[in-house]
Design a protein around this motif. Structure first.
Motif, PDB file in Angstrom:
ATOM      1  N   SER A 230       0.814  -1.216   0.000  1.00  0.00           N
ATOM      2  CA  SER A 230       0.000   0.000   0.000  1.00  0.00           C
ATOM      3  C   SER A 230       0.849   1.267   0.000  1.00  0.00           C
ATOM      4  O   SER A 230       0.412   2.306  -0.490  1.00  0.00           O
ATOM      5  CB  SER A 230      -0.954   0.008   1.196  1.00  0.00           C
ATOM      6  OG  SER A 230      -0.234  -0.057   2.418  1.00  0.00           O
ATOM      7  N   GLU A 255     -12.112   2.348  -5.922  1.00  0.00           N
ATOM      8  CA  GLU A 255     -12.892   2.759  -4.748  1.00  0.00           C
ATOM      9  C   GLU A 255     -12.627   1.817  -3.576  1.00  0.00           C
ATOM     10  O   GLU A 255     -12.466   2.257  -2.424  1.00  0.00           O
ATOM     11  CB  GLU A 255     -14.377   2.764  -5.101  1.00  0.00           C
ATOM     12  CG  GLU A 255     -15.283   3.172  -3.951  1.00  0.00           C
ATOM     13  CD  GLU A 255     -16.743   3.095  -4.347  1.00  0.00           C
ATOM     14  OE1 GLU A 255     -17.582   2.880  -3.443  1.00  0.00           O
ATOM     15  OE2 GLU A 255     -17.054   3.251  -5.542  1.00  0.00           O
ATOM     16  N   LYS A 257      -9.967   0.332  -2.974  1.00  0.00           N
ATOM     17  CA  LYS A 257      -8.608   0.565  -2.493  1.00  0.00           C
ATOM     18  C   LYS A 257      -8.451   1.952  -1.858  1.00  0.00           C
ATOM     19  O   LYS A 257      -7.338   2.383  -1.573  1.00  0.00           O
ATOM     20  CB  LYS A 257      -7.616   0.410  -3.645  1.00  0.00           C
ATOM     21  CG  LYS A 257      -7.506  -1.019  -4.179  1.00  0.00           C
ATOM     22  CD  LYS A 257      -6.954  -1.978  -3.127  1.00  0.00           C
ATOM     23  CE  LYS A 257      -6.773  -3.378  -3.714  1.00  0.00           C
ATOM     24  NZ  LYS A 257      -6.198  -4.318  -2.723  1.00  0.00           N
ATOM     25  N   GLY A 258      -9.547   2.633  -1.646  1.00  0.00           N
ATOM     26  CA  GLY A 258      -9.483   3.907  -0.936  1.00  0.00           C
ATOM     27  C   GLY A 258      -9.444   5.145  -1.804  1.00  0.00           C
ATOM     28  O   GLY A 258      -9.198   6.247  -1.299  1.00  0.00           O
ATOM     29  N   TYR A 259      -9.688   4.993  -3.110  1.00  0.00           N
ATOM     30  CA  TYR A 259      -9.646   6.134  -4.024  1.00  0.00           C
ATOM     31  C   TYR A 259     -11.030   6.737  -4.215  1.00  0.00           C
ATOM     32  O   TYR A 259     -12.049   6.031  -4.160  1.00  0.00           O
ATOM     33  CB  TYR A 259      -9.099   5.708  -5.392  1.00  0.00           C
ATOM     34  CG  TYR A 259      -7.616   5.433  -5.405  1.00  0.00           C
ATOM     35  CD1 TYR A 259      -6.700   6.449  -5.670  1.00  0.00           C
ATOM     36  CD2 TYR A 259      -7.124   4.156  -5.154  1.00  0.00           C
ATOM     37  CE1 TYR A 259      -5.335   6.198  -5.683  1.00  0.00           C
ATOM     38  CE2 TYR A 259      -5.763   3.890  -5.167  1.00  0.00           C
ATOM     39  CZ  TYR A 259      -4.875   4.912  -5.434  1.00  0.00           C
ATOM     40  OH  TYR A 259      -3.533   4.665  -5.443  1.00  0.00           O
ATOM     41  N   ARG A 273      -6.279   9.350  -3.501  1.00  0.00           N
ATOM     42  CA  ARG A 273      -6.316   8.448  -2.345  1.00  0.00           C
ATOM     43  C   ARG A 273      -5.859   9.207  -1.109  1.00  0.00           C
ATOM     44  O   ARG A 273      -4.833   9.882  -1.134  1.00  0.00           O
ATOM     45  CB  ARG A 273      -5.417   7.239  -2.591  1.00  0.00           C
ATOM     46  CG  ARG A 273      -5.545   6.109  -1.582  1.00  0.00           C
ATOM     47  CD  ARG A 273      -4.802   4.885  -2.114  1.00  0.00           C
ATOM     48  NE  ARG A 273      -5.000   3.711  -1.294  1.00  0.00           N
ATOM     49  CZ  ARG A 273      -4.180   3.319  -0.328  1.00  0.00           C
ATOM     50  NH1 ARG A 273      -3.081   4.018  -0.076  1.00  0.00           N
ATOM     51  NH2 ARG A 273      -4.425   2.226   0.376  1.00  0.00           N
ATOM     52  N   GLU A 277      -4.101   5.962   3.866  1.00  0.00           N
ATOM     53  CA  GLU A 277      -5.116   4.940   3.597  1.00  0.00           C
ATOM     54  C   GLU A 277      -4.445   3.564   3.445  1.00  0.00           C
ATOM     55  O   GLU A 277      -3.467   3.409   2.743  1.00  0.00           O
ATOM     56  CB  GLU A 277      -5.853   5.297   2.313  1.00  0.00           C
ATOM     57  CG  GLU A 277      -6.986   4.352   1.960  1.00  0.00           C
ATOM     58  CD  GLU A 277      -8.069   4.354   3.008  1.00  0.00           C
ATOM     59  OE1 GLU A 277      -8.167   3.335   3.717  1.00  0.00           O
ATOM     60  OE2 GLU A 277      -8.817   5.346   3.120  1.00  0.00           O
ATOM     61  N   THR A 278      -4.996   2.574   4.117  1.00  0.00           N
ATOM     62  CA  THR A 278      -4.386   1.240   4.095  1.00  0.00           C
ATOM     63  C   THR A 278      -5.381   0.141   3.733  1.00  0.00           C
ATOM     64  O   THR A 278      -5.171  -1.017   4.033  1.00  0.00           O
ATOM     65  CB  THR A 278      -3.741   0.898   5.461  1.00  0.00           C
ATOM     66  OG1 THR A 278      -4.758   0.964   6.474  1.00  0.00           O
ATOM     67  CG2 THR A 278      -2.613   1.849   5.798  1.00  0.00           C
ATOM     68  N   LEU A 279      -6.485   0.526   3.085  1.00  0.00           N
ATOM     69  CA  LEU A 279      -7.465  -0.502   2.713  1.00  0.00           C
ATOM     70  C   LEU A 279      -6.833  -1.523   1.789  1.00  0.00           C
ATOM     71  O   LEU A 279      -6.102  -1.190   0.879  1.00  0.00           O
ATOM     72  CB  LEU A 279      -8.666   0.164   2.011  1.00  0.00           C
ATOM     73  CG  LEU A 279      -9.563   1.072   2.873  1.00  0.00           C
ATOM     74  CD1 LEU A 279     -10.650   1.668   2.014  1.00  0.00           C
ATOM     75  CD2 LEU A 279     -10.181   0.285   4.014  1.00  0.00           C
TER      76      LEU A 279
END
Length: 281
Positions: A230, A255, A257-259, A273, A277-279
């Motif tokens: 990440s 989305e 992945k946090g975007y 992002r 963010e660490t999804l």
């Protein structure tokens, strides 16, 4: 190959210079775009196939606007060339900026970022077409930007050798998928994955990636997001809008992945992002 004459040898003169300057002063309106089309035809007839030495965004470039839409836009209307995307990039630039330009063409994005990011930046300009790669490296040398490293390969879902399809009407358009224009020319080129490229350069982080590969963005981004740590997910991701050609719902994947979609323009989608963010879903 690009002509070896020194910069300025192909500077526009007389009525050609006047008309190029005029198109560069116009706003981005329907009427202005129509006027540019008419003027452009006249100017290119006068140029008669010769290259043109210009400045855009404070950088020097030698362009051939005859069969490359990117070079045509840079010559005649740099003020509207991906204006929203470049403004977002300019606002994001910070110390030690890391920018990956996949499908760099003749270097417009890379040169723009280099001119603003300073000596601590690291910019990777990737272009697989041999002739276009020559134009890219020529433009980099014109500006003596040590922050840009050019690499002549395709970016694909796996490392090896791939078939690249070239549009005969637009030298800047190449894809791992067959282009829409009839008569596309296939060539074999070396390919690397995006993760292989980035890890090969030893990057600890990536601030922004621009990916313009004529509808094959999904083939590159999906495996990258699946395998990259990440910390190597870019804060900004500028993708040519290939919604009609992508084989997966790439927007939904991003989305997850946090975007979030920051901007949608005529040409591109810009995703951002959140920092930290660490999804992984």
């Amino acid at each position: 190959m690009i002509e070896a004459a020194s910069y300025g040898a192909y500077a526009p003169k007389g009525i050609v210079r006047f008309l190029i300057d005029w198109t560069r002063s116009l706003p981005d309106t329907w009427l202005a775009r129509r006027a540019v089309i008419l003027v452009r035809r006249f100017v290119m007839r006068r140029l008669d196939g010769a290259p043109v030495d210009i400045e855009a965004w404070g950088v020097r470039m030698r362009v051939r606007p005859y069969n490359n839409i990117c070079e045509k836009r840079v010559l005649f209307t740099p003020q509207t060339f991906d204006a929203a995307e470049l403004a977002i990039l300019a606002a994001d630039i910070r110390e030690g900026y890391v920018f990956i330009d996949v499908g760099a063409n003749v270097g417009a994005y890379s040169l723009f970022v280099a001119s603003r990011a300073g000596p601590s930046a690291r910019i990777l300009a990737v272009e697989p077409q041999p002739e276009i790669y020559d134009r890219l490296t020529f433009n980099i040398r014109l500006n003596a930007f040590p922050t840009i490293k050019a690499i002549d390969c395709a970016v694909a879902e796996k490392t090896g050798e791939v078939t690249l399809f070239l549009d005969p009407n637009n030298a800047g358009e190449s894809s791992l998928k067959v282009v829409s224009c009839g008569g596309a020319t296939p060539i074999r080129v070396a390919a690397r994955t995006l993760l292989d490229l980035i890890q090969g350069e030893g990057y600890e982080r990536v601030d922004a990636i621009k990916l313009d590969v004529e509808g094959a963005e999904d083939l590159i981004i999906e495996p990258y997001l699946a395998k990259a740590p990440s910390r190597l997910f870019p804060r900004l991701l500028i993708l040519e809008n290939g919604l009609a050609r992508w084989q997966i719902d790439l927007a939904r994947l991003l989305e997850n992945k946090g975007y979030v979609l920051k901007a949608k323009t005529r040409q591109n989608l810009v995703f951002e992002r959140a920092c930290g963010e660490t999804l992984d879903g």
